[in-house]
Design a protein around this motif. Structure first.
Motif, PDB file in Angstrom:
ATOM      1  N   SER A  84       1.725  -6.618   1.651  1.00 45.56           N
ATOM      2  CA  SER A  84       1.093  -6.332   0.373  1.00 45.56           C
ATOM      3  C   SER A  84       1.383  -4.890  -0.014  1.00 45.56           C
ATOM      4  O   SER A  84       1.386  -3.994   0.830  1.00 45.56           O
ATOM      5  CB  SER A  84      -0.412  -6.554   0.480  1.00 45.56           C
ATOM      6  OG  SER A  84      -1.049  -6.238  -0.735  1.00 45.56           O
ATOM      7  N   ASP A  85       1.644  -4.651  -1.306  1.00 44.53           N
ATOM      8  CA  ASP A  85       2.131  -3.342  -1.739  1.00 44.53           C
ATOM      9  C   ASP A  85       1.041  -2.363  -2.153  1.00 44.53           C
ATOM     10  O   ASP A  85       1.310  -1.374  -2.826  1.00 44.53           O
ATOM     11  CB  ASP A  85       3.134  -3.501  -2.887  1.00 44.53           C
ATOM     12  CG  ASP A  85       2.600  -4.356  -4.025  1.00 44.53           C
ATOM     13  OD1 ASP A  85       1.440  -4.773  -3.955  1.00 44.53           O
ATOM     14  OD2 ASP A  85       3.356  -4.621  -4.975  1.00 44.53           O
ATOM     15  N   GLU A  86      -0.179  -2.593  -1.720  1.00 42.35           N
ATOM     16  CA  GLU A  86      -1.270  -1.722  -2.140  1.00 42.35           C
ATOM     17  C   GLU A  86      -1.103  -0.288  -1.646  1.00 42.35           C
ATOM     18  O   GLU A  86      -1.628   0.653  -2.259  1.00 42.35           O
ATOM     19  CB  GLU A  86      -2.609  -2.278  -1.649  1.00 42.35           C
ATOM     20  CG  GLU A  86      -2.698  -2.468  -0.163  1.00 42.35           C
ATOM     21  CD  GLU A  86      -3.972  -3.173   0.287  1.00 42.35           C
ATOM     22  OE1 GLU A  86      -4.203  -3.239   1.511  1.00 42.35           O
ATOM     23  OE2 GLU A  86      -4.707  -3.652  -0.582  1.00 42.35           O
ATOM     24  N   LYS A  87      -0.355  -0.080  -0.549  1.00 45.54           N
ATOM     25  CA  LYS A  87      -0.151   1.261  -0.006  1.00 45.54           C
ATOM     26  C   LYS A  87       1.283   1.754  -0.186  1.00 45.54           C
ATOM     27  O   LYS A  87       1.653   2.792   0.389  1.00 45.54           O
ATOM     28  CB  LYS A  87      -0.536   1.290   1.477  1.00 45.54           C
ATOM     29  CG  LYS A  87      -2.010   1.034   1.726  1.00 45.54           C
ATOM     30  CD  LYS A  87      -2.357   1.160   3.196  1.00 45.54           C
ATOM     31  CE  LYS A  87      -3.847   0.933   3.444  1.00 45.54           C
ATOM     32  NZ  LYS A  87      -4.192   1.037   4.888  1.00 45.54           N
ATOM     33  N   PHE A  88       2.076   1.050  -0.961  1.00 43.48           N
ATOM     34  CA  PHE A  88       3.486   1.431  -1.098  1.00 43.48           C
ATOM     35  C   PHE A  88       3.654   2.800  -1.744  1.00 43.48           C
ATOM     36  O   PHE A  88       4.551   3.572  -1.369  1.00 43.48           O
ATOM     37  CB  PHE A  88       4.249   0.373  -1.901  1.00 43.48           C
ATOM     38  CG  PHE A  88       4.661  -0.826  -1.076  1.00 43.48           C
ATOM     39  CD1 PHE A  88       4.120  -1.063   0.168  1.00 43.48           C
ATOM     40  CD2 PHE A  88       5.602  -1.728  -1.565  1.00 43.48           C
ATOM     41  CE1 PHE A  88       4.498  -2.168   0.930  1.00 43.48           C
ATOM     42  CE2 PHE A  88       5.995  -2.835  -0.814  1.00 43.48           C
ATOM     43  CZ  PHE A  88       5.441  -3.051   0.427  1.00 43.48           C
ATOM     44  N   GLU A  89       2.834   3.127  -2.730  1.00 37.98           N
ATOM     45  CA  GLU A  89       2.957   4.433  -3.386  1.00 37.98           C
ATOM     46  C   GLU A  89       2.708   5.551  -2.379  1.00 37.98           C
ATOM     47  O   GLU A  89       3.480   6.521  -2.315  1.00 37.98           O
ATOM     48  CB  GLU A  89       1.981   4.545  -4.555  1.00 37.98           C
ATOM     49  CG  GLU A  89       2.346   3.663  -5.740  1.00 37.98           C
ATOM     50  CD  GLU A  89       1.517   3.982  -6.968  1.00 37.98           C
ATOM     51  OE1 GLU A  89       1.178   5.163  -7.177  1.00 37.98           O
ATOM     52  OE2 GLU A  89       1.202   3.046  -7.733  1.00 37.98           O
ATOM     53  N   ASP A  90       1.653   5.430  -1.585  1.00 36.54           N
ATOM     54  CA  ASP A  90       1.371   6.439  -0.565  1.00 36.54           C
ATOM     55  C   ASP A  90       2.504   6.515   0.451  1.00 36.54           C
ATOM     56  O   ASP A  90       2.888   7.610   0.888  1.00 36.54           O
ATOM     57  CB  ASP A  90       0.062   6.120   0.164  1.00 36.54           C
ATOM     58  CG  ASP A  90      -1.164   6.363  -0.705  1.00 36.54           C
ATOM     59  OD1 ASP A  90      -1.052   7.111  -1.698  1.00 36.54           O
ATOM     60  OD2 ASP A  90      -2.222   5.794  -0.409  1.00 36.54           O
ATOM     61  N   ASN A  91       3.058   5.365   0.828  1.00 39.55           N
ATOM     62  CA  ASN A  91       4.157   5.358   1.802  1.00 39.55           C
ATOM     63  C   ASN A  91       5.399   6.053   1.260  1.00 39.55           C
ATOM     64  O   ASN A  91       6.127   6.709   2.012  1.00 39.55           O
ATOM     65  CB  ASN A  91       4.487   3.918   2.192  1.00 39.55           C
ATOM     66  CG  ASN A  91       3.409   3.290   3.061  1.00 39.55           C
ATOM     67  OD1 ASN A  91       2.571   3.985   3.605  1.00 39.55           O
ATOM     68  ND2 ASN A  91       3.431   1.982   3.177  1.00 39.55           N
ATOM     69  N   LEU A  92       5.657   5.925  -0.025  1.00 36.10           N
ATOM     70  CA  LEU A  92       6.774   6.641  -0.642  1.00 36.10           C
ATOM     71  C   LEU A  92       6.502   8.138  -0.679  1.00 36.10           C
ATOM     72  O   LEU A  92       7.376   8.954  -0.349  1.00 36.10           O
ATOM     73  CB  LEU A  92       7.017   6.116  -2.058  1.00 36.10           C
ATOM     74  CG  LEU A  92       7.679   4.741  -2.171  1.00 36.10           C
ATOM     75  CD1 LEU A  92       7.492   4.176  -3.579  1.00 36.10           C
ATOM     76  CD2 LEU A  92       9.173   4.821  -1.834  1.00 36.10           C
ATOM     77  N   LEU A  93       5.311   8.520  -1.074  1.00 32.75           N
ATOM     78  CA  LEU A  93       4.955   9.939  -1.180  1.00 32.75           C
ATOM     79  C   LEU A  93       4.964  10.620   0.181  1.00 32.75           C
ATOM     80  O   LEU A  93       5.286  11.809   0.289  1.00 32.75           O
ATOM     81  CB  LEU A  93       3.585  10.089  -1.834  1.00 32.75           C
ATOM     82  CG  LEU A  93       3.497   9.655  -3.311  1.00 32.75           C
ATOM     83  CD1 LEU A  93       2.050   9.629  -3.773  1.00 32.75           C
ATOM     84  CD2 LEU A  93       4.322  10.571  -4.202  1.00 32.75           C
ATOM     85  N   GLN A  94       4.643   9.867   1.239  1.00 33.37           N
ATOM     86  CA  GLN A  94       4.621  10.434   2.587  1.00 33.37           C
ATOM     87  C   GLN A  94       5.980  10.369   3.285  1.00 33.37           C
ATOM     88  O   GLN A  94       6.128  10.864   4.397  1.00 33.37           O
ATOM     89  CB  GLN A  94       3.576   9.702   3.425  1.00 33.37           C
ATOM     90  CG  GLN A  94       2.149   9.930   2.962  1.00 33.37           C
ATOM     91  CD  GLN A  94       1.145   9.033   3.665  1.00 33.37           C
ATOM     92  OE1 GLN A  94       1.444   8.436   4.704  1.00 33.37           O
ATOM     93  NE2 GLN A  94      -0.040   8.925   3.111  1.00 33.37           N
ATOM     94  N   GLY A  95       6.965   9.738   2.640  1.00 34.87           N
ATOM     95  CA  GLY A  95       8.294   9.641   3.237  1.00 34.87           C
ATOM     96  C   GLY A  95       8.441   8.505   4.223  1.00 34.87           C
ATOM     97  O   GLY A  95       9.470   8.408   4.911  1.00 34.87           O
TER      98      GLY A  95
END
Length: 285
Positions: free
Chosen positions: A125-136
């Protein structure tokens, strides 16, 4: 320069309150911890502890030092995480996929454009994808919504609609369309790794029994020789890649249709420009 080891020990003592408890957590002996705290005082030239018979407590300065130590330890951990992520990004492209069809379509494109690099993928599920991108953690992601964060760059790369696949003898196979509520309570054959779709299915059909299959080959084998309904996709229907002898009925719930977006950090869009140039809103369809 104060060693992080000493700051870690001070912060642990502050958290647990006694030398014995802190030493146990740190996996060191109590005398070793006592010497370390004395070393920290000597290096700072400041009294951090009040020493009594069989008792040790922090002074007001010691409490403040422990609070600052926690902040520095968090910064050090963040530093390590970001440096490792950056180094990994030079050699590896980590991609988060929110559903199986985007992975099926995008992986060959990405492998072709970035041949020679290690490509790793993750589906959930992509609910944390934005954070994962921002954190590298991820360098690229496919989401089922358009991100609004100004630090992210996105482009629509397709869409998908869900259908139900029924055996010819199932009475639901003759409806022009169905809603998820019409399926609630049925036993449904389902692949286990389907990203964000999984949460939606369970939310809309809480009384259905899902027969989860990990391997796609097992899923296909059971579906071909059973009466269990399964989900299928507009992607496979458009390519005539459906199971023979089954009837596909469109699901009319708005949740059963989604757009997909290819996303990266805005600061990294030049690096992935070639990929963004070849995808369009019909790449996944």
């Amino acid at each position: 320069m104060i060693e992080l080891r000493l700051l870690k020990q001070l912060a642990t003592f502050y958290e647990y309150g006694t030398l014995s408890a802190a030493a146990e957590v740190l996996l060191i002996s109590q005398p070793t911890l006592t010497r370390s705290m004395k070393q920290l005082e000597d290096e700072l030239g400041i009294k951090l502890f009040i020493r009594g018979k069989n008792h040790l407590s922090l002074t007001a300065t010691g409490v403040r030092a422990a609070e600052y130590a926690n902040q520095l330890l968090n910064l050090a951990e963040d530093f390590e995480t970001k440096i490792k992520a950056y180094d990994r990004s030079l050699h590896t492209i980590s991609i988060g996929y929110c559903a199986p069809v985007p992975q099926l379509v995008m992986m060959p494109l990405i492998n072709n454009i970035f041949s020679g690099m290690t490509i790793s993928s993750d589906m959930k599920s992509d609910e944390k994808f934005e954070d994962n991108l921002l954190q590298g953690i991820y360098q690229l992601a496919i989401t089922h919504y358009e991100p609004e964060n100004e630090k992210l760059f996105s482009k629509k790369c397709g869409s998908e609609s869900l259908y139900m696949s029924f055996s010819q003898g199932n009475p639901l196979a003759f409806y022009p369309q169905l809603y998820l509520k019409d399926l609630d309570g049925l036993s449904i054959l389902l692949l286990s790794q389907i990203g964000f779709w999984a949460d939606m299915h369970r939310e809309k059909t809480p009384n259905s029994k899902y027969l989860l299959q990990i391997e796609e080959s097992s899923f296909i084998e059971i579906a071909a020789h059973s009466e269990y309904p399964t989900f299928t996709s507009s992607y496979f229907i458009n390519r005539n890649e459906t199971m023979p002898g089954r009837i596909n009925v469109k699901l009319a719930d708005p949740e059963c249709y989604t757009d997909y977006y290819l996303v990266c950090l805005d600061s990294e869009k030049k690096k992935y420009e070639k990929l963004f140039n070849i995808v369009n809103e019909n790449t996944i369809k």
